[in-house]
Every structure is written in structure tokens, then in C-alpha cells.
Motif scaffolding. Sequence first.
Motif, mmCIF file in Angstrom:
data_model
loop_
_atom_site.group_PDB
_atom_site.id
_atom_site.type_symbol
_atom_site.label_atom_id
_atom_site.label_comp_id
_atom_site.label_asym_id
_atom_site.label_seq_id
_atom_site.Cartn_x
_atom_site.Cartn_y
_atom_site.Cartn_z
ATOM 1 N N LEU A 263 -12.348 1.608 32.557
ATOM 2 C CA LEU A 263 -11.093 1.821 32.496
ATOM 3 C C LEU A 263 -10.657 3.030 33.637
ATOM 4 O O LEU A 263 -10.274 2.339 34.593
ATOM 5 N N GLY A 264 -11.916 3.857 33.683
ATOM 6 C CA GLY A 264 -11.921 5.028 34.761
ATOM 7 C C GLY A 264 -12.763 4.632 35.647
ATOM 8 O O GLY A 264 -12.050 4.787 37.539
ATOM 9 N N ALA A 265 -13.896 3.766 35.566
ATOM 10 C CA ALA A 265 -14.757 3.625 36.631
ATOM 11 C C ALA A 265 -13.556 2.256 37.749
ATOM 12 O O ALA A 265 -13.404 2.429 38.689
ATOM 13 N N LYS A 266 -13.245 1.462 37.099
ATOM 14 C CA LYS A 266 -12.432 0.020 37.859
ATOM 15 C C LYS A 266 -11.067 1.001 38.577
ATOM 16 O O LYS A 266 -10.867 0.279 39.708
ATOM 17 N N TYR A 267 -10.638 1.899 38.294
ATOM 18 C CA TYR A 267 -9.606 2.960 38.797
ATOM 19 C C TYR A 267 -10.198 3.631 39.989
ATOM 20 O O TYR A 267 -9.304 3.072 41.233
ATOM 21 N N CYS A 268 -10.966 4.155 39.763
ATOM 22 C CA CYS A 268 -11.494 4.363 41.157
ATOM 23 C C CYS A 268 -12.394 3.600 41.386
ATOM 24 O O CYS A 268 -11.892 4.395 43.104
ATOM 25 N N TRP A 269 -13.008 3.294 41.681
ATOM 26 C CA TRP A 269 -13.997 1.819 42.548
ATOM 27 C C TRP A 269 -12.341 0.994 43.528
ATOM 28 O O TRP A 269 -12.551 1.302 44.576
ATOM 29 N N ASP A 270 -11.415 1.077 42.915
ATOM 30 C CA ASP A 270 -10.246 -0.128 43.552
ATOM 31 C C ASP A 270 -9.680 1.404 44.055
ATOM 32 O O ASP A 270 -8.616 0.309 45.447
ATOM 33 N N THR A 271 -9.440 2.431 44.039
ATOM 34 C CA THR A 271 -7.996 3.384 44.508
ATOM 35 C C THR A 271 -8.822 3.725 45.535
ATOM 36 O O THR A 271 -8.361 3.950 46.814
ATOM 37 N N TYR A 272 -10.315 4.534 45.201
ATOM 38 C CA TYR A 272 -10.715 5.969 46.438
ATOM 39 C C TYR A 272 -12.079 5.033 47.170
ATOM 40 O O TYR A 272 -12.231 5.950 48.030
ATOM 41 N N ARG A 273 -12.123 3.594 46.804
ATOM 42 C CA ARG A 273 -13.390 3.364 47.547
ATOM 43 C C ARG A 273 -12.898 2.306 48.476
ATOM 44 O O ARG A 273 -12.759 1.294 47.724
ATOM 45 N N ASP A 274 -13.729 2.417 49.785
ATOM 46 C CA ASP A 274 -13.195 0.820 50.585
ATOM 47 C C ASP A 274 -14.068 0.638 50.265
ATOM 48 O O ASP A 274 -15.589 0.679 51.583
ATOM 49 N N ARG A 275 -14.697 0.084 49.745
ATOM 50 C CA ARG A 275 -16.008 -1.229 49.246
ATOM 51 C C ARG A 275 -15.645 -3.241 48.950
ATOM 52 O O ARG A 275 -14.595 -2.974 48.366
ATOM 53 N N PRO A 276 -15.888 -4.013 49.694
ATOM 54 C CA PRO A 276 -15.533 -5.143 49.345
ATOM 55 C C PRO A 276 -15.925 -5.499 47.982
ATOM 56 O O PRO A 276 -15.814 -6.677 48.073
ATOM 57 N N GLU A 277 -16.988 -5.181 47.491
ATOM 58 C CA GLU A 277 -17.877 -5.524 46.646
ATOM 59 C C GLU A 277 -16.850 -5.178 45.058
ATOM 60 O O GLU A 277 -16.281 -4.411 45.453
ATOM 61 N N GLU A 278 -16.805 -6.940 44.244
ATOM 62 C CA GLU A 278 -16.504 -5.795 43.155
ATOM 63 C C GLU A 278 -17.260 -5.289 42.028
ATOM 64 O O GLU A 278 -18.676 -5.103 42.325
ATOM 65 N N LEU A 279 -16.692 -4.486 41.409
ATOM 66 C CA LEU A 279 -17.584 -3.132 40.664
ATOM 67 C C LEU A 279 -17.972 -4.397 40.014
ATOM 68 O O LEU A 279 -16.989 -5.543 38.963
ATOM 69 N N GLU A 280 -19.146 -4.049 38.752
ATOM 70 C CA GLU A 280 -19.736 -5.072 38.352
ATOM 71 C C GLU A 280 -20.084 -3.438 37.179
ATOM 72 O O GLU A 280 -20.732 -3.111 37.513
ATOM 73 N N PHE A 281 -19.786 -3.729 36.134
ATOM 74 C CA PHE A 281 -19.980 -2.738 34.987
ATOM 75 C C PHE A 281 -20.543 -3.385 33.906
ATOM 76 O O PHE A 281 -19.686 -4.676 32.645
ATOM 77 N N ARG A 282 -21.889 -2.823 33.307
ATOM 78 C CA ARG A 282 -22.567 -3.368 31.999
ATOM 79 C C ARG A 282 -23.156 -2.723 31.075
ATOM 80 O O ARG A 282 -23.642 -1.588 32.278
ATOM 81 N N VAL A 283 -22.922 -3.303 29.966
ATOM 82 C CA VAL A 283 -23.157 -2.378 28.803
ATOM 83 C C VAL A 283 -24.070 -3.128 28.400
ATOM 84 O O VAL A 283 -24.232 -4.427 27.904
ATOM 85 N N THR A 284 -25.506 -1.884 27.832
ATOM 86 C CA THR A 284 -26.468 -2.718 27.433
ATOM 87 C C THR A 284 -26.086 -1.577 25.887
ATOM 88 O O THR A 284 -26.490 -0.285 26.252
ATOM 89 N N TRP A 285 -26.455 -2.661 24.605
ATOM 90 C CA TRP A 285 -26.759 -1.486 23.283
ATOM 91 C C TRP A 285 -28.100 -1.601 23.253
ATOM 92 O O TRP A 285 -28.833 -2.428 22.715
ATOM 93 N N ILE A 286 -28.375 -0.274 22.125
ATOM 94 C CA ILE A 286 -30.011 0.063 21.867
ATOM 95 C C ILE A 286 -30.209 -0.350 20.376
ATOM 96 O O ILE A 286 -31.025 -0.956 20.475
ATOM 97 N N GLY A 287 -28.626 -0.367 19.788
ATOM 98 C CA GLY A 287 -28.868 -0.607 17.940
ATOM 99 C C GLY A 287 -29.037 -0.116 17.524
ATOM 100 O O GLY A 287 -28.369 0.485 16.325
ATOM 101 N N PHE A 288 -28.912 1.408 17.918
ATOM 102 C CA PHE A 288 -28.648 2.752 17.327
ATOM 103 C C PHE A 288 -27.656 4.086 18.222
ATOM 104 O O PHE A 288 -27.576 3.712 19.588
ATOM 105 N N TRP A 289 -28.176 5.173 17.783
ATOM 106 C CA TRP A 289 -27.677 5.983 18.188
ATOM 107 C C TRP A 289 -28.744 6.824 19.959
ATOM 108 O O TRP A 289 -28.151 7.690 20.327
#
Length: 401
Positions: free
Chosen positions: A193-219
Motif C-alpha cells: 500500500l505504501g509503495a502503490k500510494y507513492c508510485w501513483d502520487t510522486y512518480r511520473d512513470r507510465p509503468e504499472e507498479l509490479e509488487f511480488r512477494v516470494t516466501w522462503i518458508g521461515f524467518w
Amino acid sequence: MNWNLTRTVSPLKSLAVGLSVAALMGATPTSAQDPFKVGMVLVGPMQDGGWSQAHVQGSEYVKAQLPGVEFDYLDKVNPADRPNVRASQVADDMIAQGARVIIFTSDDHKDDAVETARRHPEIAVIHASGDMAWPEGKNYIEQPNLANIMPQMEEMRMVAGCAAALGSETGKIGMLGPLINDETRRYAAAAYLGAKYCWDTYRDRPEELEFRVTWIGFWFNIPGVTLDPTKVADDFYNGGFDVVMSALDTPEAAVQGKRAAEAGQRVRYTGYGLATGCDFAPDICLGVSYYNWGPGYKELIEAAKAGTFESQFVRPPIDWSDINNPDTSSAGFVIGDALGAEERAKLEEFIAGLGNGSIELFKGPLNFQDGTPFLAEGEVASEADIWYLGQLLEGMDGASN
């Protein structure tokens, strides 16, 4: 039994609800001359560069503020490093050696915390990250000598997400995720949500934000059990993700980012857990969201010393007037050198908006990842909605369960 405890001796408000246990704990304050022993059970290495080290730093703060307090530590209490050792067994040994307070520092220790509290009603038991002492929570257990504590890290994960968006040129942000549970889903969602807000609000970029999580399985990495976070970080950096956000206890995002940068790639990272997280690779660090456990631990241990400890669900606040104040803010964000002056100003504007309430990101309309509604138009999530987030959010790439 003895687990080779490490001891250091030094001369040197929150949401809180519950029941007093002064009678169970004797109601007799410890004299100023007596050492007051606290046992700390750590899930990872004491110097892991992240989560566990931050708890150790919190204990150092307590010792500096409360003369006469001693800490015993046992680290690496997890199924891989100590497969035949339960955290409750470690606590039993610490108590036998005189500990009056036991701190469990991982969600992985929640059952051990309950077991210890029940078996030792005269001992103050503190569990970091759990919710068993929250009467309104789903996992409430009426146990007078058990308290939970967890800083309001969701806000600082939003700040980290914003920093990631401000520092990205490709709009491709990867996150090194640990295991999947309510805590890690809500942190990942907050970062998105923080990344999306600041990408849309502060960045003049035509690309859509891509946000990917890869879980490794433990801490952290457990060879043969988890995904290798070093490889996952490399896959992100080599796959066009120019910012990698750490959500692990350990600094692979920084270490592999430094190697990628030395090889000529334009990459950045955000750290997690420990205030010094940018030190691993300062030139490419956008910032680090970190925990400040000291003041919260001090308050709970002080109560235990005075015989006034009670069951409570503690969410120590962030001091928005100075998020990095070591005495007043339970979580903070250190802005990294890789963020330029213009981007830094935008990030500070974002932080101010979170603090004064003009920016509210857990607010509808928001959908879950599968498209089902999470929050209706204008609806603001409750603490329980966020705490028990059952899925990632629409727009995020990665497993929810």
C-alpha cells in the motif's frame, strides 16, 4: 538441564487490557539490592543483523534504564538449530536459575509462552508478536501472568514501501518474505500500500507498479527446508526487480544487492528489523524499518519488579513527532543514502501524512487478492481487520496461503 545460557550483567502508551497478577506473583517488590533476572529466548542468532539482534538491543536499553536487571539469553531456539529443544524447556531452566521474567521473541514460541505461563504462575511471561492476551482477539487465553507486545510496525512497513517506490526506476519491487501467516501478510500488504500510494502520487512513470512477494518458508534460511534467500534475492535482482525489500530476520537483500551493484547493476534495497540495516550496503540502501523494543520491555519489566505485572496486549505507539526517538517511538525508519534529496523530501511528506492522519492506506475500496471485497468505499480497517488479514491484496503477486 543447562542450555549454556549467555548472561550479561550491567550496572548500568499502549493498548493494554487485562487482569492483575500481583497476588500470584507475591506482590512483594524486589529490593533495590537484589539482582532481578530476566530470561530472553531468541529464535535466531543474537547477532543476526535483524530481528533477534533488535531484541538484544532492547534488553541493553532495559539494563541501562533499570540498574540491577540481569539478562540470560539462549539464541537459535528453533526446530532447525535445536531440533530437540523446546522454548518452554529453555524457560524452565532459566526460571530454575532465578529468572523472574521470561521473554519469548517469536510467533513460533506462542505455545511455549502459554505453557510456561500456566506452569509458572508466579513468573511474568512476555511474548513478542502474539495476541493471546488480547480479549478482543481470536486467540485470547485468560492467563493473568501472560502479556503480549508488538510495536505498530505496519506503519513503518508502509514507509519502507514508499521508499522502495521512490527508489525504483523499473516499477518492479520484490519482497523476500518469511513464512506465511497473519503477521507477514499484513506487513507485506502494508508495504504494498505504501509503495502503490507513492508510485501513483510522486512518480511520473507510465509503468504499472509490479509488487511480488516470494516466501522462503521461515524467518531465515534453513538449508534443505526453506528456499535459499540468497538465490531468491539474486533471482529478483537478475530478473529486472531493481528494489528488493527484506521481510526476513537476516540481511540477504542487502548482501546480494551489494554484489549486484558491484557487478554494475542499478539496484536498491530496504532493510528490516534493525536500525543499522543500511550498514551492510549504505550506497544502495533506501532505508530500513526497525523495531525499538527497549521502552516497551522496560515498562513491563518495571511492573514485574514492582509486583504489578498484569495480562495485557501491548502495542507501543510510534512517536510521529520523532519516529527515531529511542525513548518514545517503538518503531522507526532510517532513511538510506540511496534516496536522493528530492525523493527524501517526498518520503518525509508521506511520513508526516501518516502521522497526522491525512494519509490513510487501509481504507476502502480495497479488495483481497482473489477479488473479493476487503473494505468498502470509505471504510477504514479496524485493528482486528489488519491484524488478522487473511489474504494479500489485489495488485500483489505472491501466495496468500
